[in-house]
Design a protein around this motif. Structure first.
Motif, PDB file in Angstrom:
ATOM      1  N   LEU A 211      25.960 -21.858  -1.605  1.00 20.43           N
ATOM      2  CA  LEU A 211      27.308 -20.746  -0.419  1.00 20.43           C
ATOM      3  C   LEU A 211      26.581 -21.725   1.301  1.00 20.43           C
ATOM      4  O   LEU A 211      27.368 -22.032   2.237  1.00 20.43           O
ATOM      5  CB  LEU A 211      26.573 -19.842  -0.373  1.00 20.43           C
ATOM      6  CG  LEU A 211      27.216 -18.926  -1.242  1.00 20.43           C
ATOM      7  CD1 LEU A 211      26.974 -17.368  -1.628  1.00 20.43           C
ATOM      8  CD2 LEU A 211      29.363 -19.069  -1.470  1.00 20.43           C
ATOM      9  N   GLU A 212      25.601 -21.963   1.506  1.00 21.91           N
ATOM     10  CA  GLU A 212      25.418 -22.456   2.846  1.00 21.91           C
ATOM     11  C   GLU A 212      25.147 -23.514   2.717  1.00 21.91           C
ATOM     12  O   GLU A 212      25.225 -24.283   4.218  1.00 21.91           O
ATOM     13  CB  GLU A 212      23.355 -22.034   2.736  1.00 21.91           C
ATOM     14  CG  GLU A 212      22.885 -22.760   3.779  1.00 21.91           C
ATOM     15  CD  GLU A 212      21.409 -22.317   4.273  1.00 21.91           C
ATOM     16  OE1 GLU A 212      21.436 -22.300   5.302  1.00 21.91           O
ATOM     17  OE2 GLU A 212      20.918 -21.724   3.516  1.00 21.91           O
ATOM     18  N   GLU A 213      25.135 -24.159   1.447  1.00 23.26           N
ATOM     19  CA  GLU A 213      25.749 -26.233   2.341  1.00 23.26           C
ATOM     20  C   GLU A 213      27.125 -25.965   2.342  1.00 23.26           C
ATOM     21  O   GLU A 213      27.363 -27.008   3.159  1.00 23.26           O
ATOM     22  CB  GLU A 213      25.340 -26.331   0.478  1.00 23.26           C
ATOM     23  CG  GLU A 213      23.907 -26.935   0.071  1.00 23.26           C
ATOM     24  CD  GLU A 213      24.153 -27.692  -0.743  1.00 23.26           C
ATOM     25  OE1 GLU A 213      24.553 -27.398  -1.900  1.00 23.26           O
ATOM     26  OE2 GLU A 213      22.209 -27.355  -1.219  1.00 23.26           O
ATOM     27  N   LEU A 214      27.878 -24.987   1.697  1.00 17.73           N
ATOM     28  CA  LEU A 214      29.445 -25.006   2.467  1.00 17.73           C
ATOM     29  C   LEU A 214      29.897 -24.976   3.634  1.00 17.73           C
ATOM     30  O   LEU A 214      30.761 -25.178   4.117  1.00 17.73           O
ATOM     31  CB  LEU A 214      30.127 -24.253   0.736  1.00 17.73           C
ATOM     32  CG  LEU A 214      30.086 -24.878  -0.543  1.00 17.73           C
ATOM     33  CD1 LEU A 214      30.652 -23.623  -1.634  1.00 17.73           C
ATOM     34  CD2 LEU A 214      30.495 -26.139  -0.599  1.00 17.73           C
ATOM     35  N   LEU A 215      29.053 -24.486   3.888  1.00 17.61           N
ATOM     36  CA  LEU A 215      29.153 -23.694   5.714  1.00 17.61           C
ATOM     37  C   LEU A 215      28.220 -23.745   6.136  1.00 17.61           C
ATOM     38  O   LEU A 215      29.417 -24.538   7.311  1.00 17.61           O
ATOM     39  CB  LEU A 215      28.280 -21.960   5.153  1.00 17.61           C
ATOM     40  CG  LEU A 215      29.138 -20.773   4.397  1.00 17.61           C
ATOM     41  CD1 LEU A 215      27.580 -19.295   4.459  1.00 17.61           C
ATOM     42  CD2 LEU A 215      29.510 -20.101   5.050  1.00 17.61           C
ATOM     43  N   ARG A 216      27.575 -25.009   5.654  1.00 17.68           N
ATOM     44  CA  ARG A 216      27.215 -25.857   6.589  1.00 17.68           C
ATOM     45  C   ARG A 216      28.559 -27.104   7.308  1.00 17.68           C
ATOM     46  O   ARG A 216      28.591 -27.787   8.137  1.00 17.68           O
ATOM     47  CB  ARG A 216      26.102 -26.567   6.524  1.00 17.68           C
ATOM     48  CG  ARG A 216      25.320 -27.876   7.361  1.00 17.68           C
ATOM     49  CD  ARG A 216      23.915 -27.965   6.745  1.00 17.68           C
ATOM     50  NE  ARG A 216      22.892 -26.777   6.736  1.00 17.68           N
ATOM     51  CZ  ARG A 216      22.421 -25.791   6.802  1.00 17.68           C
ATOM     52  NH1 ARG A 216      22.279 -25.819   8.287  1.00 17.68           N
ATOM     53  NH2 ARG A 216      21.496 -24.770   5.938  1.00 17.68           N
ATOM     54  N   GLU A 217      29.047 -27.393   5.598  1.00 13.31           N
ATOM     55  CA  GLU A 217      30.377 -28.668   5.753  1.00 13.31           C
ATOM     56  C   GLU A 217      31.614 -28.066   6.790  1.00 13.31           C
ATOM     57  O   GLU A 217      31.995 -28.699   7.443  1.00 13.31           O
ATOM     58  CB  GLU A 217      30.558 -28.734   3.975  1.00 13.31           C
ATOM     59  CG  GLU A 217      29.690 -29.310   3.466  1.00 13.31           C
ATOM     60  CD  GLU A 217      30.290 -29.760   2.168  1.00 13.31           C
ATOM     61  OE1 GLU A 217      31.585 -30.351   2.620  1.00 13.31           O
ATOM     62  OE2 GLU A 217      28.875 -30.255   0.925  1.00 13.31           O
ATOM     63  N   VAL A 218      32.044 -26.466   6.566  1.00 13.40           N
ATOM     64  CA  VAL A 218      32.610 -25.929   7.440  1.00 13.40           C
ATOM     65  C   VAL A 218      32.734 -25.674   8.826  1.00 13.40           C
ATOM     66  O   VAL A 218      33.275 -24.876   9.954  1.00 13.40           O
ATOM     67  CB  VAL A 218      33.315 -24.829   6.617  1.00 13.40           C
ATOM     68  CG1 VAL A 218      33.308 -25.251   5.574  1.00 13.40           C
ATOM     69  CG2 VAL A 218      32.429 -23.496   6.863  1.00 13.40           C
ATOM     70  N   GLY A 219      31.290 -26.115   9.047  1.00 11.34           N
ATOM     71  CA  GLY A 219      31.095 -26.104  10.672  1.00 11.34           C
ATOM     72  C   GLY A 219      30.600 -24.511  11.102  1.00 11.34           C
ATOM     73  O   GLY A 219      30.825 -24.089  12.522  1.00 11.34           O
ATOM     74  N   HIS A 220      30.280 -23.775  10.020  1.00 14.20           N
ATOM     75  CA  HIS A 220      29.958 -22.534  10.586  1.00 14.20           C
ATOM     76  C   HIS A 220      28.628 -22.833  10.945  1.00 14.20           C
ATOM     77  O   HIS A 220      27.741 -23.407  10.945  1.00 14.20           O
ATOM     78  CB  HIS A 220      30.067 -21.247   9.078  1.00 14.20           C
ATOM     79  CG  HIS A 220      29.798 -20.365  10.059  1.00 14.20           C
ATOM     80  ND1 HIS A 220      28.680 -19.792  10.317  1.00 14.20           N
ATOM     81  CD2 HIS A 220      30.520 -19.092   8.838  1.00 14.20           C
ATOM     82  CE1 HIS A 220      28.585 -17.828   9.724  1.00 14.20           C
ATOM     83  NE2 HIS A 220      30.028 -17.783   9.492  1.00 14.20           N
ATOM     84  N   ARG A 221      28.822 -21.149  12.525  1.00 13.60           N
ATOM     85  CA  ARG A 221      27.250 -21.681  13.612  1.00 13.60           C
ATOM     86  C   ARG A 221      25.891 -20.429  12.691  1.00 13.60           C
ATOM     87  O   ARG A 221      25.062 -21.198  13.176  1.00 13.60           O
ATOM     88  CB  ARG A 221      27.836 -20.952  14.779  1.00 13.60           C
ATOM     89  CG  ARG A 221      28.121 -19.766  14.898  1.00 13.60           C
ATOM     90  CD  ARG A 221      28.548 -18.373  16.486  1.00 13.60           C
ATOM     91  NE  ARG A 221      28.882 -17.596  16.168  1.00 13.60           N
ATOM     92  CZ  ARG A 221      30.288 -17.172  15.701  1.00 13.60           C
ATOM     93  NH1 ARG A 221      31.778 -18.295  16.073  1.00 13.60           N
ATOM     94  NH2 ARG A 221      30.704 -15.359  15.458  1.00 13.60           N
ATOM     95  N   ASP A 222      26.898 -20.332  11.981  1.00 14.66           N
ATOM     96  CA  ASP A 222      25.220 -19.405  11.271  1.00 14.66           C
ATOM     97  C   ASP A 222      25.254 -19.670   9.419  1.00 14.66           C
ATOM     98  O   ASP A 222      25.267 -18.902   9.356  1.00 14.66           O
ATOM     99  CB  ASP A 222      24.881 -18.734  12.151  1.00 14.66           C
ATOM    100  CG  ASP A 222      23.192 -17.429  11.614  1.00 14.66           C
ATOM    101  OD1 ASP A 222      22.776 -18.286  10.799  1.00 14.66           O
ATOM    102  OD2 ASP A 222      22.852 -17.078  11.987  1.00 14.66           O
ATOM    103  N   PRO A 223      24.961 -20.698   9.244  1.00 14.79           N
ATOM    104  CA  PRO A 223      25.369 -21.535   7.504  1.00 14.79           C
ATOM    105  C   PRO A 223      24.004 -20.169   6.835  1.00 14.79           C
ATOM    106  O   PRO A 223      24.480 -19.624   5.809  1.00 14.79           O
ATOM    107  CB  PRO A 223      25.149 -22.512   7.422  1.00 14.79           C
ATOM    108  CG  PRO A 223      23.901 -22.840   8.703  1.00 14.79           C
ATOM    109  CD  PRO A 223      25.219 -21.958   9.963  1.00 14.79           C
ATOM    110  N   ARG A 224      22.965 -19.931   7.063  1.00 18.91           N
ATOM    111  CA  ARG A 224      22.604 -19.602   6.511  1.00 18.91           C
ATOM    112  C   ARG A 224      21.909 -17.770   6.830  1.00 18.91           C
ATOM    113  O   ARG A 224      22.574 -17.180   5.392  1.00 18.91           O
ATOM    114  CB  ARG A 224      20.907 -19.383   7.581  1.00 18.91           C
ATOM    115  CG  ARG A 224      19.218 -19.465   6.740  1.00 18.91           C
ATOM    116  CD  ARG A 224      18.409 -18.069   7.035  1.00 18.91           C
ATOM    117  NE  ARG A 224      18.962 -17.495   7.768  1.00 18.91           N
ATOM    118  CZ  ARG A 224      19.297 -16.571   7.800  1.00 18.91           C
ATOM    119  NH1 ARG A 224      19.443 -15.062   6.857  1.00 18.91           N
ATOM    120  NH2 ARG A 224      19.579 -15.535   9.304  1.00 18.91           N
ATOM    121  N   ALA A 225      22.217 -17.047   7.295  1.00 20.23           N
ATOM    122  CA  ALA A 225      23.161 -15.122   7.903  1.00 20.23           C
ATOM    123  C   ALA A 225      23.711 -15.135   7.299  1.00 20.23           C
ATOM    124  O   ALA A 225      24.182 -14.609   6.166  1.00 20.23           O
ATOM    125  CB  ALA A 225      23.142 -15.942   8.799  1.00 20.23           C
TER     126      ALA A 225
END
Length: 195
Positions: free
Chosen positions: A141-155
């Protein structure tokens, strides 16, 4: 000796598969502590000798049961991520949709990893398996969130996992007739509010 034991416990066979399949059903439906070895032997149609040849202890069988569940989750999540390569937002939506479409019906007694973890403490294999699969899914999930440019993918990944866990528990306990809509809304909000 340890190598020989590992080979014995993982050797593919029809009897081993029947044992694990019976354990999967019984452990999930009734609880791990509630189901004894003799019940599994009977349900699987094997002898105790055959059982112990594949699983020297009940804990070895618990580990195999959860490994099977973990592999299903990894195959499911990994398959979705691969199918939506380069389209992370669509992958995140599909991960949520699959949970509502397929998994809610299959986990009417709650998450098998949470259920197993509740029966054991410390570093029992059940707790380690639960931690491992949850960490693995959260990392995807974190990897995908990082790809979409989420500002805090870990959280956000941790929050998505909490939402997923809460939805599975709610599905098992609350009789929430709006569960799917509520879950999908919270999931999408967590993703989109951080973009």
């Amino acid at each position: 000796m340890a190598e020989q034991r590992r080979a014995t416990t993982t050797r593919p066979s029809a009897a081993r598969e029947r044992i694990v399949a019976a354990a999967d059903r019984l452990f999930y439906d009734e609880g791990i502590h509630a189901v004894g070895v003799q019940r599994i032997v009977t349900e699987a149609g094997v002898t105790r000798v055959t059982f112990y040849r594949h699983f020297p202890s009940k804990d070895d069988l618990v580990d195999a049961y959860l490994e099977r569940r973990k592999q299903f989750d990894r195959d499911q999540v990994g398959g979705i991520v691969a199918a939506y390569a380069g389209r992370p937002r669509e992958a995140l939506t599909e991960l949520a949709t699959v949970l509502t479409r397929d998994d809610f019906a299959q986990v009417q007694r709650g998450c098998p990893f949470i259920n197993a973890s509740a029966e054991f403490t410390g570093t029992h294999p059940a707790r380690l398996q639960a931690y491992d699969v949850r960490r693995w899914v959260t990392e995807r999930l974190e990897e995908l969130l990082r790809e979409v440019g989420h500002r805090d993918p870990r959280a956000a990944a941790e929050q998505l996992m909490m939402i997923r866990t809460g939805a599975v528990v709610s599905g098992a306990l609350d009789r929430n007739s709006h569960l799917t809509d509520d879950f999908l809304s919270a999931w999408a909000h967590t993703i989109d509010s951080g973009r």
